[in-house]
Design a protein around this motif. Structure first.
Motif, PDB file in Angstrom:
ATOM      1  N   THR A   6      24.665  11.508  -7.625  1.00 41.20           N
ATOM      2  CA  THR A   6      24.162  11.476  -6.252  1.00 41.20           C
ATOM      3  C   THR A   6      23.413  12.770  -5.933  1.00 41.20           C
ATOM      4  OG1 THR A   6      26.005  10.050  -5.627  1.00 41.20           O
ATOM      5  CG2 THR A   6      24.810  11.142  -3.836  1.00 41.20           C
ATOM      6  N   LEU A   7      23.958  13.904  -6.344  1.00 41.22           N
ATOM      7  CA  LEU A   7      23.258  15.176  -6.124  1.00 41.22           C
ATOM      8  C   LEU A   7      21.945  15.206  -6.901  1.00 41.22           C
ATOM      9  CD1 LEU A   7      26.180  17.790  -6.104  1.00 41.22           C
ATOM     10  CD2 LEU A   7      25.008  16.737  -4.152  1.00 41.22           C
ATOM     11  N   LEU A   8      21.951  14.665  -8.125  1.00 37.64           N
ATOM     12  CA  LEU A   8      20.700  14.593  -8.889  1.00 37.64           C
ATOM     13  C   LEU A   8      19.665  13.751  -8.138  1.00 37.64           C
ATOM     14  CD1 LEU A   8      21.812  14.145 -12.617  1.00 37.64           C
ATOM     15  CD2 LEU A   8      20.533  16.062 -11.640  1.00 37.64           C
ATOM     16  N   GLY A   9      20.108  12.631  -7.579  1.00 37.47           N
ATOM     17  CA  GLY A   9      19.191  11.786  -6.816  1.00 37.47           C
ATOM     18  C   GLY A   9      18.611  12.509  -5.618  1.00 37.47           C
ATOM     19  N   LEU A  10      19.459  13.279  -4.939  1.00 38.72           N
ATOM     20  CA  LEU A  10      18.965  14.052  -3.796  1.00 38.72           C
ATOM     21  C   LEU A  10      17.970  15.117  -4.256  1.00 38.72           C
ATOM     22  CD1 LEU A  10      22.284  14.447  -1.766  1.00 38.72           C
ATOM     23  CD2 LEU A  10      20.287  13.051  -1.145  1.00 38.72           C
ATOM     24  N   LEU A  11      18.209  15.692  -5.429  1.00 38.72           N
ATOM     25  CA  LEU A  11      17.278  16.687  -5.954  1.00 38.72           C
ATOM     26  C   LEU A  11      15.973  16.058  -6.424  1.00 38.72           C
ATOM     27  CD1 LEU A  11      19.698  19.061  -7.844  1.00 38.72           C
ATOM     28  CD2 LEU A  11      18.228  19.653  -5.905  1.00 38.72           C
ATOM     29  N   GLY A  18      21.985  24.523  -2.354  1.00 39.56           N
ATOM     30  CA  GLY A  18      23.300  23.869  -2.343  1.00 39.56           C
ATOM     31  C   GLY A  18      23.748  23.470  -0.946  1.00 39.56           C
ATOM     32  N   TYR A  19      23.490  24.334   0.022  1.00 38.81           N
ATOM     33  CA  TYR A  19      23.883  24.036   1.404  1.00 38.81           C
ATOM     34  C   TYR A  19      23.204  22.760   1.898  1.00 38.81           C
ATOM     35  CZ  TYR A  19      24.374  24.421   6.444  1.00 38.81           C
ATOM     36  OH  TYR A  19      24.660  24.143   7.753  1.00 38.81           O
ATOM     37  N   ASP A  20      21.904  22.626   1.592  1.00 38.45           N
ATOM     38  CA  ASP A  20      21.156  21.444   2.023  1.00 38.45           C
ATOM     39  C   ASP A  20      21.653  20.185   1.317  1.00 38.45           C
ATOM     40  OD1 ASP A  20      19.521  23.001   3.721  1.00 38.45           O
ATOM     41  OD2 ASP A  20      18.280  23.562   1.998  1.00 38.45           O
ATOM     42  N   LEU A  21      22.007  20.317   0.045  1.00 38.34           N
ATOM     43  CA  LEU A  21      22.547  19.171  -0.691  1.00 38.34           C
ATOM     44  C   LEU A  21      23.860  18.704  -0.077  1.00 38.34           C
ATOM     45  CD1 LEU A  21      21.798  20.309  -4.338  1.00 38.34           C
ATOM     46  CD2 LEU A  21      20.754  18.373  -3.138  1.00 38.34           C
ATOM     47  N   TYR A  25      24.385  15.074   1.501  1.00 33.18           N
ATOM     48  CA  TYR A  25      25.441  14.229   0.932  1.00 33.18           C
ATOM     49  C   TYR A  25      26.407  13.793   2.033  1.00 33.18           C
ATOM     50  CZ  TYR A  25      29.227  12.539  -1.974  1.00 33.18           C
ATOM     51  OH  TYR A  25      30.187  11.750  -2.544  1.00 33.18           O
ATOM     52  N   ASP A  26      26.871  14.749   2.817  1.00 30.19           N
ATOM     53  CA  ASP A  26      27.828  14.436   3.880  1.00 30.19           C
ATOM     54  C   ASP A  26      27.235  13.472   4.906  1.00 30.19           C
ATOM     55  OD1 ASP A  26      29.622  16.093   2.600  1.00 30.19           O
ATOM     56  OD2 ASP A  26      29.513  17.707   4.086  1.00 30.19           O
ATOM     57  N   THR A  27      25.951  13.625   5.206  1.00 31.62           N
ATOM     58  CA  THR A  27      25.297  12.763   6.191  1.00 31.62           C
ATOM     59  C   THR A  27      25.210  11.318   5.709  1.00 31.62           C
ATOM     60  OG1 THR A  27      23.990  14.589   7.064  1.00 31.62           O
ATOM     61  CG2 THR A  27      23.151  12.367   7.470  1.00 31.62           C
ATOM     62  N   PHE A  28      24.837  11.125   4.456  1.00 33.37           N
ATOM     63  CA  PHE A  28      24.585   9.770   3.970  1.00 33.37           C
ATOM     64  C   PHE A  28      25.722   9.152   3.166  1.00 33.37           C
ATOM     65  CE2 PHE A  28      20.315  11.484   4.603  1.00 33.37           C
ATOM     66  CZ  PHE A  28      19.802  10.494   5.431  1.00 33.37           C
ATOM     67  N   PHE A  29      26.499   9.972   2.469  1.00 34.57           N
ATOM     68  CA  PHE A  29      27.490   9.425   1.549  1.00 34.57           C
ATOM     69  C   PHE A  29      28.911   9.906   1.815  1.00 34.57           C
ATOM     70  CE2 PHE A  29      23.450  10.250  -0.682  1.00 34.57           C
ATOM     71  CZ  PHE A  29      23.015   8.946  -0.789  1.00 34.57           C
ATOM     72  N   GLY A  30      29.073  10.922   2.620  1.00 35.71           N
ATOM     73  CA  GLY A  30      30.384  11.525   2.798  1.00 35.71           C
ATOM     74  C   GLY A  30      31.096  11.114   4.063  1.00 35.71           C
ATOM     75  N   VAL A  31      30.712   9.985   4.647  1.00 34.56           N
ATOM     76  CA  VAL A  31      31.357   9.537   5.882  1.00 34.56           C
ATOM     77  C   VAL A  31      32.848   9.351   5.590  1.00 34.56           C
ATOM     78  CG1 VAL A  31      31.463   7.735   7.632  1.00 34.56           C
ATOM     79  CG2 VAL A  31      29.254   8.439   6.699  1.00 34.56           C
TER      80      VAL A  31
END
Length: 177
Positions: A6-11, A18-21, A25-31
């Motif tokens: 997931t982090l690779l996809g965001l990159l 890292g902070y932006d990742l 992540y929290d916004t879209f996948f970390g609910v």
């Protein structure tokens, strides 16, 4: 959920710190289950070690240096392969719910009470997810729907199993260890 992929996809979308990742992540996948900063940076360290990301910029920050990460061709290839590979259909034939019911019957314990308690737990979780669905945005609503549909299927199974407990009890007791 595969955090590294997931982090690779965001990159792949854009080079990021890292902070932006973590934020994305929290916004879209970390609910309901956000990432810790430690997990983000440990994952980025492993991805760097494995040649899937590189740092392209290091800038001084208020605390530690701010490192911006960029996906490599190897990382992008892995994301593409992962996205193209279907997720294994769930659930597996051996579920915890089923195991507990059978063991309760084998041990002459009240399987009916277990199923009733499980039903109550499922209904309570459904109420929580319904609240999330009503008060959240589209992302939260879709995630809540996913959970609600799985819980509904479990409730159907609980009802079907409750109706067949006597037959299951008879079958289980007929099998000798």
């Amino acid at each position: 959920m595969s955090v590294p992929l997931t982090l690779l996809g965001l990159l792949e979308r854009a080079p990021s710190h890292g902070y932006d990742l973590k934020r994305d992540y929290d916004t879209f996948f970390g609910v309901g289950k956000s990432l810790s900063f430690g997990q983000v940076y440990a994952t980025l360290s492993r991805l760097t070690r494995d040649g899937k990301v590189v740092m392209d910029e290091v800038a001084p920050g208020d605390g530690p240096d701010r490192k911006r990460y960029v996906i490599t061709e190897q990382g992008a290839t892995e994301v593409s392969a992962w996205l193209a590979d279907p997720v294994a259909p769930e659930p597996h034939l051996q579920s915890v719910l089923f195991t507990k019911v059978v063991l309760a019957l084998m041990l002459d314990r009240p399987a009916e009470a277990y199923l009733d308690a499980q039903r109550q737990a499922h209904v309570a979780r459904m109420r929580e997810l319904t609240t999330v669905k009503r008060s959240g945005g589209l992302v939260e609503g879709l995630l809540a729907d996913h959970g609600l549909f799985h819980l509904e299927a479990d409730l159907r199974w609980i009802d079907t199993t409750s109706a067949r407990l006597d037959a299951l009890r008879t079958q289980i007791r007929g099998v000798k260890p």
